[in-house]
Design a protein around this motif. Sequence first.
Motif, PDB file in Angstrom:
ATOM      1  N   GLU A  28       2.274  -3.150  11.997  1.00 36.95           N
ATOM      2  CA  GLU A  28       1.911  -1.741  11.076  1.00 36.95           C
ATOM      3  C   GLU A  28       0.973  -2.326  10.054  1.00 36.95           C
ATOM      4  OE1 GLU A  28       4.249   1.462  10.001  1.00 36.95           O
ATOM      5  OE2 GLU A  28       5.915   0.611  10.892  1.00 36.95           O
ATOM      6  N   ILE A  29       1.177  -3.428   9.529  1.00 37.57           N
ATOM      7  CA  ILE A  29       0.292  -4.071   8.671  1.00 37.57           C
ATOM      8  C   ILE A  29      -1.183  -4.072   9.101  1.00 37.57           C
ATOM      9  CG2 ILE A  29      -0.369  -6.168   6.898  1.00 37.57           C
ATOM     10  CD1 ILE A  29       2.525  -6.438   6.347  1.00 37.57           C
ATOM     11  N   LYS A  30      -1.572  -4.930  10.236  1.00 42.98           N
ATOM     12  CA  LYS A  30      -2.461  -5.021  10.949  1.00 42.98           C
ATOM     13  C   LYS A  30      -3.183  -3.458  11.005  1.00 42.98           C
ATOM     14  CE  LYS A  30      -4.697  -6.585  15.259  1.00 42.98           C
ATOM     15  NZ  LYS A  30      -4.437  -7.243  16.314  1.00 42.98           N
ATOM     16  N   MET A  31      -2.509  -2.516  11.513  1.00 45.23           N
ATOM     17  CA  MET A  31      -3.042  -1.199  11.857  1.00 45.23           C
ATOM     18  C   MET A  31      -3.494  -0.796  10.724  1.00 45.23           C
ATOM     19  SD  MET A  31      -1.232   2.273  13.282  1.00 45.23           S
ATOM     20  CE  MET A  31      -0.859   1.583  14.973  1.00 45.23           C
ATOM     21  N   GLY A  32      -2.891  -0.760   9.338  1.00 42.23           N
ATOM     22  CA  GLY A  32      -3.336  -0.087   8.235  1.00 42.23           C
ATOM     23  C   GLY A  32      -4.655  -0.937   7.665  1.00 42.23           C
ATOM     24  N   ALA A  33      -4.529  -2.189   8.002  1.00 41.42           N
ATOM     25  CA  ALA A  33      -5.585  -3.044   7.707  1.00 41.42           C
ATOM     26  C   ALA A  33      -7.038  -2.543   8.460  1.00 41.42           C
ATOM     27  CB  ALA A  33      -5.473  -4.477   7.682  1.00 41.42           C
ATOM     28  N   MET A  34      -6.544  -2.308   9.682  1.00 42.18           N
ATOM     29  CA  MET A  34      -7.855  -2.110  10.625  1.00 42.18           C
ATOM     30  C   MET A  34      -8.356  -0.626  10.202  1.00 42.18           C
ATOM     31  SD  MET A  34      -8.778  -4.625  12.428  1.00 42.18           S
ATOM     32  CE  MET A  34      -8.106  -6.239  13.145  1.00 42.18           C
ATOM     33  N   ASP A  35      -7.579   0.316   9.723  1.00 44.38           N
ATOM     34  CA  ASP A  35      -7.945   1.695   9.710  1.00 44.38           C
ATOM     35  C   ASP A  35      -8.871   1.435   8.464  1.00 44.38           C
ATOM     36  OD1 ASP A  35      -6.898   2.584  11.935  1.00 44.38           O
ATOM     37  OD2 ASP A  35      -5.210   3.424  10.803  1.00 44.38           O
ATOM     38  N   ALA A  36      -8.461   0.793   7.337  1.00 44.37           N
ATOM     39  CA  ALA A  36      -9.186   0.670   6.129  1.00 44.37           C
ATOM     40  C   ALA A  36     -10.553  -0.148   6.358  1.00 44.37           C
ATOM     41  CB  ALA A  36      -8.330  -0.379   5.133  1.00 44.37           C
ATOM     42  N   ALA A  37     -10.401  -0.925   7.250  1.00 45.97           N
ATOM     43  CA  ALA A  37     -11.785  -1.775   7.543  1.00 45.97           C
ATOM     44  C   ALA A  37     -13.015  -0.816   8.306  1.00 45.97           C
ATOM     45  CB  ALA A  37     -11.590  -2.846   8.573  1.00 45.97           C
ATOM     46  N   LYS A  38     -12.268   0.156   9.016  1.00 45.43           N
ATOM     47  CA  LYS A  38     -13.045   0.963   9.558  1.00 45.43           C
ATOM     48  C   LYS A  38     -13.890   2.069   8.497  1.00 45.43           C
ATOM     49  CE  LYS A  38     -11.154   1.004  14.063  1.00 45.43           C
ATOM     50  NZ  LYS A  38     -10.061   1.925  15.178  1.00 45.43           N
TER      51      LYS A  38
ATOM     52  N   ASP B  19       6.398  -0.548   2.545  1.00 48.48           N
ATOM     53  CA  ASP B  19       5.611   0.367   3.709  1.00 48.48           C
ATOM     54  C   ASP B  19       4.527  -0.465   4.277  1.00 48.48           C
ATOM     55  OD1 ASP B  19       3.970   1.876   4.649  1.00 48.48           O
ATOM     56  OD2 ASP B  19       4.607   3.765   3.819  1.00 48.48           O
ATOM     57  N   PRO B  20       4.680  -1.130   5.428  1.00 52.75           N
ATOM     58  CA  PRO B  20       3.707  -1.842   6.036  1.00 52.75           C
ATOM     59  C   PRO B  20       2.198  -1.466   6.055  1.00 52.75           C
ATOM     60  CG  PRO B  20       5.373  -1.179   7.558  1.00 52.75           C
ATOM     61  CD  PRO B  20       5.740  -0.736   6.395  1.00 52.75           C
ATOM     62  N   TYR B  21       2.278  -0.327   6.645  1.00 49.78           N
ATOM     63  CA  TYR B  21       0.971   0.411   6.550  1.00 49.78           C
ATOM     64  C   TYR B  21       0.027   0.326   5.376  1.00 49.78           C
ATOM     65  CZ  TYR B  21      -2.649   3.726   8.171  1.00 49.78           C
ATOM     66  OH  TYR B  21      -4.181   4.190   8.456  1.00 49.78           O
ATOM     67  N   LYS B  22       0.944   1.152   4.611  1.00 45.58           N
ATOM     68  CA  LYS B  22       0.347   0.859   3.297  1.00 45.58           C
ATOM     69  C   LYS B  22      -0.085  -0.424   2.679  1.00 45.58           C
ATOM     70  CE  LYS B  22       1.938   4.995   1.119  1.00 45.58           C
ATOM     71  NZ  LYS B  22       3.060   5.647  -0.064  1.00 45.58           N
ATOM     72  N   ILE B  23       0.711  -1.444   2.811  1.00 44.50           N
ATOM     73  CA  ILE B  23       0.317  -2.724   2.640  1.00 44.50           C
ATOM     74  C   ILE B  23      -1.377  -3.114   3.126  1.00 44.50           C
ATOM     75  CG2 ILE B  23       1.068  -5.366   3.055  1.00 44.50           C
ATOM     76  CD1 ILE B  23       3.758  -4.577   2.438  1.00 44.50           C
ATOM     77  N   GLY B  24      -1.288  -3.000   4.387  1.00 42.62           N
ATOM     78  CA  GLY B  24      -2.424  -3.282   5.170  1.00 42.62           C
ATOM     79  C   GLY B  24      -3.467  -2.583   4.653  1.00 42.62           C
ATOM     80  N   TYR B  25      -3.522  -1.229   4.316  1.00 39.23           N
ATOM     81  CA  TYR B  25      -4.634  -0.408   4.072  1.00 39.23           C
ATOM     82  C   TYR B  25      -4.821  -0.928   2.592  1.00 39.23           C
ATOM     83  CZ  TYR B  25      -7.336   3.805   3.904  1.00 39.23           C
ATOM     84  OH  TYR B  25      -8.679   4.414   3.918  1.00 39.23           O
TER      85      TYR B  25
END
Length: 335
Positions: A63-73, A287-293
């Motif tokens: 989920e961290i990776k998913m959030g980070a990748m969404d933010a990268a886009k 919240d892992p998604y938020k951490i990544g984003y």
Amino acid sequence: MKTLKEKFFKLLDKVIIVSIIAISISGFLLYKFQTAQKPIFAKVPEYHFYMVGQNSVDPFWKEIKMGAMDAAKYYNVALEFNAPKFNNIQEELKYLEIAIFSKVDGIITHVANNEEFVNLIEEAYKEGIPVITVENDAKDSKRQAFIGTNSFHLGEEAARLMAKATKGKANIAIIVSNDYQLDSVNQNLKINGFLDAIKNYPEMKVVRVYTSKLGTLSAEEITQSIISGKDKINAIYVTDSVDTIGTAQVVVDFNKVGEITVVGYGDTPDILRYIEKGVIYGTVMSDPYKIGYESVKAMVEFKKKNTVSTFVDIGVNVITKENVNEYFKRIQSLD
């Protein structure tokens, strides 16, 4: 017999139809050509960031990776994500070294409670590469920011959850991990937050604080001693996901489900199943998604403004039987 005028208009009709068909074909071909050319004229990423995770199979890190990748886009940056398959400090350090050698524009990384991470962050700093830590922090390093949860607040939320589960009446044991990979300061803050919050509940008290030293097996042994002891403990707060699983398993093995309330940490599939079955009342976690984003967002902010908040608190997620199905769906979406 058709007049000359009629023949002329019939010929004109044919010419118009052929012209319309030709224009349509030309338009379609032009569209296909433009579509095919899109990748060539796509916007070039503004920055190249490198992210190092703790492992690649844990749903938390997925989920961290998913959030980070969404933010990268969203922010138009290229992001590489690398992590050992399972927790392995030496592999994490190797990925950090690769990132520094590659002279990327920024590094986002998990860190263990290890001097080698501090040394590599220092090396990145000397090379002019900003570093942001996620989930676990390295306060004594030259990292630019930490993205994660306020551990004191995490403990407070766990106490409130425990109060709800026990209706404000409980003799509590705390099991805290001394895993050398974890930030001991954050672990202590979880306990302090919990102790501070239960002051509001006069019929709740912490009887003992145990330290887990060997992972799951140790948590199982501690839980067995709690069950067989004379302290009449009827609630256990666990600060680590691995120990949460070990504690829950012993509660099941000793047929104490419903008699001992467990509040833990994490959202692994095993933990979610224990929550669903009522073995664990609930867990608190980051919240892992938020951490990544937010980590990518913070790095972009630093690159553009040369400044960023040193701590970004992404809040606390509370998982109980009421919302556990949502987390099952989130994990399934990651596969």
